[in-house]
Design a protein around this motif. Structure first.
Motif, PDB file in Angstrom:
ATOM      1  N   PHE A   1       0.831  -1.205   0.000  1.00  0.00           N
ATOM      2  CA  PHE A   1       0.000   0.000   0.000  1.00  0.00           C
ATOM      3  C   PHE A   1       0.866   1.256   0.000  1.00  0.00           C
ATOM      4  CE2 PHE A   1      -2.240   3.405   2.147  1.00  0.00           C
ATOM      5  CZ  PHE A   1      -3.546   3.337   1.676  1.00  0.00           C
ATOM      6  N   CYS A   2       1.914   1.250   0.827  1.00  0.00           N
ATOM      7  CA  CYS A   2       2.773   2.432   0.971  1.00  0.00           C
ATOM      8  C   CYS A   2       3.924   2.453  -0.026  1.00  0.00           C
ATOM      9  CB  CYS A   2       3.346   2.493   2.386  1.00  0.00           C
ATOM     10  SG  CYS A   2       2.120   2.643   3.683  1.00  0.00           S
ATOM     11  N   GLY A   3       4.239   1.312  -0.630  1.00  0.00           N
ATOM     12  CA  GLY A   3       5.351   1.230  -1.559  1.00  0.00           C
ATOM     13  C   GLY A   3       4.930   1.520  -2.982  1.00  0.00           C
ATOM     14  N   PHE A   4       4.666   0.456  -3.731  1.00  0.00           N
ATOM     15  CA  PHE A   4       4.221   0.637  -5.115  1.00  0.00           C
ATOM     16  C   PHE A   4       2.863   1.327  -5.176  1.00  0.00           C
ATOM     17  CE2 PHE A   4       7.289  -1.977  -7.528  1.00  0.00           C
ATOM     18  CZ  PHE A   4       7.311  -1.218  -8.688  1.00  0.00           C
ATOM     19  N   GLY A   5       2.071   1.210  -4.098  1.00  0.00           N
ATOM     20  CA  GLY A   5       0.793   1.921  -4.068  1.00  0.00           C
ATOM     21  C   GLY A   5       0.981   3.417  -4.157  1.00  0.00           C
ATOM     22  N   TYR A   6       2.031   3.914  -3.504  1.00  0.00           N
ATOM     23  CA  TYR A   6       2.318   5.350  -3.578  1.00  0.00           C
ATOM     24  C   TYR A   6       2.966   5.705  -4.913  1.00  0.00           C
ATOM     25  CZ  TYR A   6       3.086   9.992  -1.636  1.00  0.00           C
ATOM     26  OH  TYR A   6       3.028  11.341  -1.397  1.00  0.00           O
ATOM     27  N   LEU A   7       3.888   4.854  -5.393  1.00  0.00           N
ATOM     28  CA  LEU A   7       4.519   5.133  -6.682  1.00  0.00           C
ATOM     29  C   LEU A   7       3.485   5.167  -7.803  1.00  0.00           C
ATOM     30  CD1 LEU A   7       7.797   2.968  -6.582  1.00  0.00           C
ATOM     31  CD2 LEU A   7       7.449   5.351  -5.880  1.00  0.00           C
TER      32      LEU A   7
ATOM     33  N   GLY B   1      -2.701  -4.590  -2.194  1.00  0.00           N
ATOM     34  CA  GLY B   1      -2.352  -3.383  -1.459  1.00  0.00           C
ATOM     35  C   GLY B   1      -1.880  -2.267  -2.366  1.00  0.00           C
ATOM     36  N   VAL B   2      -1.306  -2.618  -3.515  1.00  0.00           N
ATOM     37  CA  VAL B   2      -0.833  -1.597  -4.460  1.00  0.00           C
ATOM     38  C   VAL B   2      -1.994  -0.777  -5.021  1.00  0.00           C
ATOM     39  CG1 VAL B   2       0.403  -1.180  -6.610  1.00  0.00           C
ATOM     40  CG2 VAL B   2       1.251  -2.900  -5.008  1.00  0.00           C
ATOM     41  N   PRO B   3      -3.017  -1.398  -5.652  1.00  0.00           N
ATOM     42  CA  PRO B   3      -4.121  -0.570  -6.157  1.00  0.00           C
ATOM     43  C   PRO B   3      -4.929   0.086  -5.060  1.00  0.00           C
ATOM     44  CG  PRO B   3      -4.670  -2.891  -6.366  1.00  0.00           C
ATOM     45  CD  PRO B   3      -3.212  -2.828  -5.986  1.00  0.00           C
ATOM     46  N   CYS B   4      -5.003  -0.568  -3.888  1.00  0.00           N
ATOM     47  CA  CYS B   4      -5.715   0.076  -2.774  1.00  0.00           C
ATOM     48  C   CYS B   4      -5.012   1.372  -2.398  1.00  0.00           C
ATOM     49  CB  CYS B   4      -5.777  -0.880  -1.584  1.00  0.00           C
ATOM     50  SG  CYS B   4      -6.782  -0.271  -0.213  1.00  0.00           S
TER      51      CYS B   4
ATOM     52  N   VAL C   1      -8.155   7.281  -9.793  1.00  0.00           N
ATOM     53  CA  VAL C   1      -8.837   6.589  -8.699  1.00  0.00           C
ATOM     54  C   VAL C   1      -9.713   5.481  -9.265  1.00  0.00           C
ATOM     55  CG1 VAL C   1     -10.481   6.829  -6.811  1.00  0.00           C
ATOM     56  CG2 VAL C   1      -8.778   8.617  -7.221  1.00  0.00           C
ATOM     57  N   ILE C   2     -10.436   5.776 -10.338  1.00  0.00           N
ATOM     58  CA  ILE C   2     -11.277   4.761 -10.986  1.00  0.00           C
ATOM     59  C   ILE C   2     -10.418   3.620 -11.490  1.00  0.00           C
ATOM     60  CG2 ILE C   2     -12.852   4.328 -12.909  1.00  0.00           C
ATOM     61  CD1 ILE C   2     -13.722   7.271 -12.698  1.00  0.00           C
ATOM     62  N   LEU C   3      -9.307   3.966 -12.148  1.00  0.00           N
ATOM     63  CA  LEU C   3      -8.405   2.945 -12.682  1.00  0.00           C
ATOM     64  C   LEU C   3      -7.889   2.041 -11.573  1.00  0.00           C
ATOM     65  CD1 LEU C   3      -5.649   3.510 -15.361  1.00  0.00           C
ATOM     66  CD2 LEU C   3      -5.129   2.223 -13.292  1.00  0.00           C
ATOM     67  N   ASN C   4      -7.450   2.632 -10.490  1.00  0.00           N
ATOM     68  CA  ASN C   4      -6.858   1.834  -9.417  1.00  0.00           C
ATOM     69  C   ASN C   4      -7.898   1.100  -8.591  1.00  0.00           C
ATOM     70  OD1 ASN C   4      -3.927   2.310  -9.619  1.00  0.00           O
ATOM     71  ND2 ASN C   4      -4.502   4.453  -9.348  1.00  0.00           N
ATOM     72  N   ALA C   5      -9.130   1.619  -8.553  1.00  0.00           N
ATOM     73  CA  ALA C   5     -10.207   0.867  -7.899  1.00  0.00           C
ATOM     74  C   ALA C   5     -10.485  -0.419  -8.662  1.00  0.00           C
ATOM     75  CB  ALA C   5     -11.466   1.728  -7.811  1.00  0.00           C
ATOM     76  N   ALA C   6     -10.503  -0.316  -9.987  1.00  0.00           N
ATOM     77  CA  ALA C   6     -10.692  -1.506 -10.816  1.00  0.00           C
ATOM     78  C   ALA C   6      -9.502  -2.453 -10.671  1.00  0.00           C
ATOM     79  CB  ALA C   6     -10.871  -1.106 -12.283  1.00  0.00           C
ATOM     80  N   SER C   7      -8.303  -1.887 -10.550  1.00  0.00           N
ATOM     81  CA  SER C   7      -7.109  -2.710 -10.347  1.00  0.00           C
ATOM     82  C   SER C   7      -7.175  -3.460  -9.025  1.00  0.00           C
ATOM     83  CB  SER C   7      -5.853  -1.832 -10.394  1.00  0.00           C
ATOM     84  OG  SER C   7      -4.686  -2.595 -10.207  1.00  0.00           O
ATOM     85  N   PHE C   8      -7.692  -2.787  -7.998  1.00  0.00           N
ATOM     86  CA  PHE C   8      -7.842  -3.436  -6.698  1.00  0.00           C
ATOM     87  C   PHE C   8      -8.777  -4.638  -6.804  1.00  0.00           C
ATOM     88  CE2 PHE C   8     -10.351  -3.849  -2.775  1.00  0.00           C
ATOM     89  CZ  PHE C   8      -9.340  -4.162  -1.877  1.00  0.00           C
TER      90      PHE C   8
END
Length: 433
Positions: free
Chosen positions: A50-56, A178-181, A287-294
């Protein structure tokens, strides 16, 4: 023979499983799935992602902000060519070349603590940057953050293999979600902070405090179990990999595919703004993109054992390639939503299968860290050159046709290498179907 019979147990996950007349004995008969310590480790690893690649993955917000406001004297190609966006992803993947063997040798806690400290320090230092201070932004957001994530990314996924056997792919996909979240939460927060009354400095400082608190929770939650002693040096593992056709094809496929993979992630929000779409909505495109990724990452582990890790990789990379090309048609809110949802979902599927793909091609789990390091280091070069090339093709005139075509077709070439791998596996009868 490049692939020995000892790999058959792992290769079953590359394709659909069918009942076997003579079951293959488990490589880890004493490994119990689950338990409080195991699930606490999953939670900590989820926070690390969540904090690593999720932030990147939220760099699209910075890309838009830097282009329009903070580094407006640099064209979008310069922001990518000078690696503010591309370098952290490269360092995060290539960092497994160091963190992988150290993980194999029991340095997991050291990697987590040092990596978390570097990530936290990079954000606090980024809050000190002033408009036009390109090189400070480059050093702290490009170099320092990339190294920090590189130390934690691979080991924080691989460590769950010490706690789970039968449900390993499912749990790894949950950790990877955790990344897309993070890529949902961070862009929402950053867009409101950077583009609101709070401003850049205090906004990044707020983000740094939030991330640091989660990283501390992650470090306190994760635990390891004893793994077999590493079977050989990095040189021995590398020699094995160099004779493994399936591993070579997998690595080459990742390298080529990732050249175009990051184009929508970096440029979807900017593309929306430049096409005159409402700015407030454009802020939520990522946000939409990463919600779908999650959704993709967190659910795909359920069907992976039935469809196959490699088959899912082929499907997801082909769809992502087509969606990169389809960015040519982006013109209104509807097209942004369609691209964001479909690309987000299948990019999540692809990313969730990264570590499981390496795991099922690793007959000895004591080599997993080293193999991840070799594979991800090469794969990182794809992302490193892809962003700058796309930015240069985009140019300061924002011509979206050429970079969209380039990203889509080069990704499709990477997908074809996974297809070749599938054909080889079928021909040799390595996957029980």
């Amino acid at each position: 023979m490049f692939v020995t019979d000892e790999k058959l147990d792992g290769l079953e996950e590359l394709g659909p499983k069918q009942p076997s007349a003579s079951p293959t004995p488990s490589l880890e008969p004493d490994l119990r799935d689950g338990g409080l310590q195991a699930w606490a480790t999953v939670f900590g690893c989820f926070l690390m992602q969540f904090c690593g690649f999720g932030y990147l993955s939220s760099f699209g917000v910075y890309q838009d902000f830097y282009t329009r406001i903070y580094l407006s004297n640099y064209p979008p190609s310069a922001i990518s060519i000078r690696w503010i966006g591309a370098l952290p992803s490269f360092l995060a993947l290539s960092g497994t070349l160091i963190s992988g063997p150290l993980y194999d040798r029991g340095w997991f806690y050291h990697l987590m603590v040092v990596g978390a400290l570097l990530q936290s320090l990079s954000l606090f230092m980024l809050s000190l940057a002033k408009p036009g201070q390109f090189y400070l932004v480059f050093i702290v957001q490009g170099v320092l953050a990339g190294i920090g994530v590189g130390l934690t990314y691979g080991p924080s996924i691989a460590v769950v293999s010490q706690h789970f056997s039968k449900r390993r792919t499912l749990v790894m996909s949950l950790v990877a979600s955790g990344v897309p979240c993070g890529a949902i939460i961070h862009p929402i927060m950053l867009n409101h902070l950077l583009n609101g009354p709070v401003g850049f400095s205090r906004g990044v400082l707020t983000s740094a405090g939030f991330v640091s608190a989660l990283l501390l929770m992650a470090c306190l939650s994760m635990r390891t179990r004893a793994l077999p002693t590493p079977s050989g040096s990095y040189r021995i593992v590398a020699r094995k990999c160099s004779r493994d056709v399936l591993f070579i094809l997998m690595t080459a496929g990742y390298v080529v595919f990732r050249v175009g993979f990051f184009f929508p992630l970096f440029y979807l929000q900017l593309d929306s703004v430049k096409h005159g779409i409402d700015v407030n909505f454009s802020f939520y495109s990522l946000v939409i993109l990463n919600a779908a990724s999650f959704v993709g990452r967190s659910t795909i582990g359920i069907v992976a054992s039935h469809v196959g890790v490699l088959n899912l990789t082929i499907i997801s990379t082909v769809v992502c390639s087509a969606l990169c090309i389809s960015m040519i048609a982006l013109s209104d809110i509807g097209s942004v939503i369609v691209i964001a949802i479909i690309y987000g979902y299948f990019s999540g599927v692809y990313t969730a299968m990264l570590v499981p793909m390496v795991a099922v091609l690793t007959p000895d789990l004591s080599e997993l860290g080293a193999r991840m390091g070799i594979c991800f280091t090469f794969a990182g070069f794809g992302g490193l050159v892809g962003g700058p090339i796309a930015g240069a093709l985009l140019s300061s005139q924002y011509r979206w046709l050429i970079p969209s075509l380039f990203s889509g077709f080069i990704s499709l070439v990477g997908s074809s290498l996974f297809v070749v791998e599938r054909l080889i596996i079928n021909r040799r009868g390595l996957a029980k179907r």
